[in-house]
Design a protein around this motif. Structure first.
Motif, PDB file in Angstrom:
ATOM      1  N   MET A   1       9.989  -3.068  -5.127  1.00 12.79           N
ATOM      2  CA  MET A   1       9.196  -4.240  -5.414  1.00 12.79           C
ATOM      3  C   MET A   1       7.773  -3.983  -4.938  1.00 12.79           C
ATOM      4  N   PRO A   2       6.817  -4.024  -5.838  1.00  8.51           N
ATOM      5  CA  PRO A   2       5.438  -3.734  -5.453  1.00  8.51           C
ATOM      6  C   PRO A   2       4.844  -4.859  -4.603  1.00  8.51           C
ATOM      7  N   LEU A   3       3.878  -4.478  -3.793  1.00 11.98           N
ATOM      8  CA  LEU A   3       3.185  -5.448  -2.951  1.00 11.98           C
ATOM      9  C   LEU A   3       2.158  -6.209  -3.770  1.00 11.98           C
ATOM     10  N   GLU A   7      -1.164  -8.733  -0.033  1.00  9.82           N
ATOM     11  CA  GLU A   7      -0.443  -7.909   0.940  1.00  9.82           C
ATOM     12  C   GLU A   7      -1.076  -6.525   1.065  1.00  9.82           C
ATOM     13  N   GLN A   8      -1.521  -5.967  -0.050  1.00  8.84           N
ATOM     14  CA  GLN A   8      -2.197  -4.671  -0.004  1.00  8.84           C
ATOM     15  C   GLN A   8      -3.490  -4.753   0.796  1.00  8.84           C
ATOM     16  N   GLN A   9      -4.228  -5.856   0.619  1.00  7.28           N
ATOM     17  CA  GLN A   9      -5.465  -6.036   1.382  1.00  7.28           C
ATOM     18  C   GLN A   9      -5.175  -6.180   2.867  1.00  7.28           C
TER      19      GLN A   9
END
Length: 124
Positions: A1-3, A7-9
């Motif tokens: 499941m990709p962020l 969430e990536q930041q």
């Protein structure tokens, strides 16, 4: 499941703070700081493992349990040698603190504060 983008930041911000607060830890844990096995260790380990295999097979042919166990141990030693990391760890950042307890970094204090806020039901 990709962020998600948020969430990536957050992860990028945490990584940036960690780089600023504890660069020695980052270099020791980062993928660039991990030293792989050297070619010399790999070749030597393979040679030792093959010799161990031959000793093990010799023990089977001669029906000698002791020789078979010895061959297995030698093979294990060969695998160990093949997986050894090369080089010595860097001594950067050695400031001679002499085992004095280290204060918590601002990064860790910030994380602890956020954790406490989440547990108490407050928003960060």
């Amino acid at each position: 499941m990709p962020l998600s983008e948020h969430e990536q930041q957050l992860l990028a911000q945490l990584e940036k703070q960690l780089h600023a607060d504890d660069p020695r830890f980052v270099t020791s844990m980062g993928s660039r700081a991990v030293r792989g096995a050297s070619t010399r260790n790999i070749v030597l380990g393979i040679v030792i493992a093959v010799v161990g295999l031959l000793v093990l097979l010799g023990g089977v042919v001669l029906k000698s349990v002791l020789l078979g166990v010895l061959g297995f141990v030698v093979m294990g030693a060969g695998v160990y040698v093949a997986t050894l990391r090369s080089g010595k760890p860097r001594a950067e950042g050695a400031s001679g603190k002499g085992g004095s307890p280290r204060r918590s970094s601002p990064f860790l204090q910030n994380l602890e504060q956020r954790w406490d806020q989440r547990n108490s039901g407050g928003q960060p």
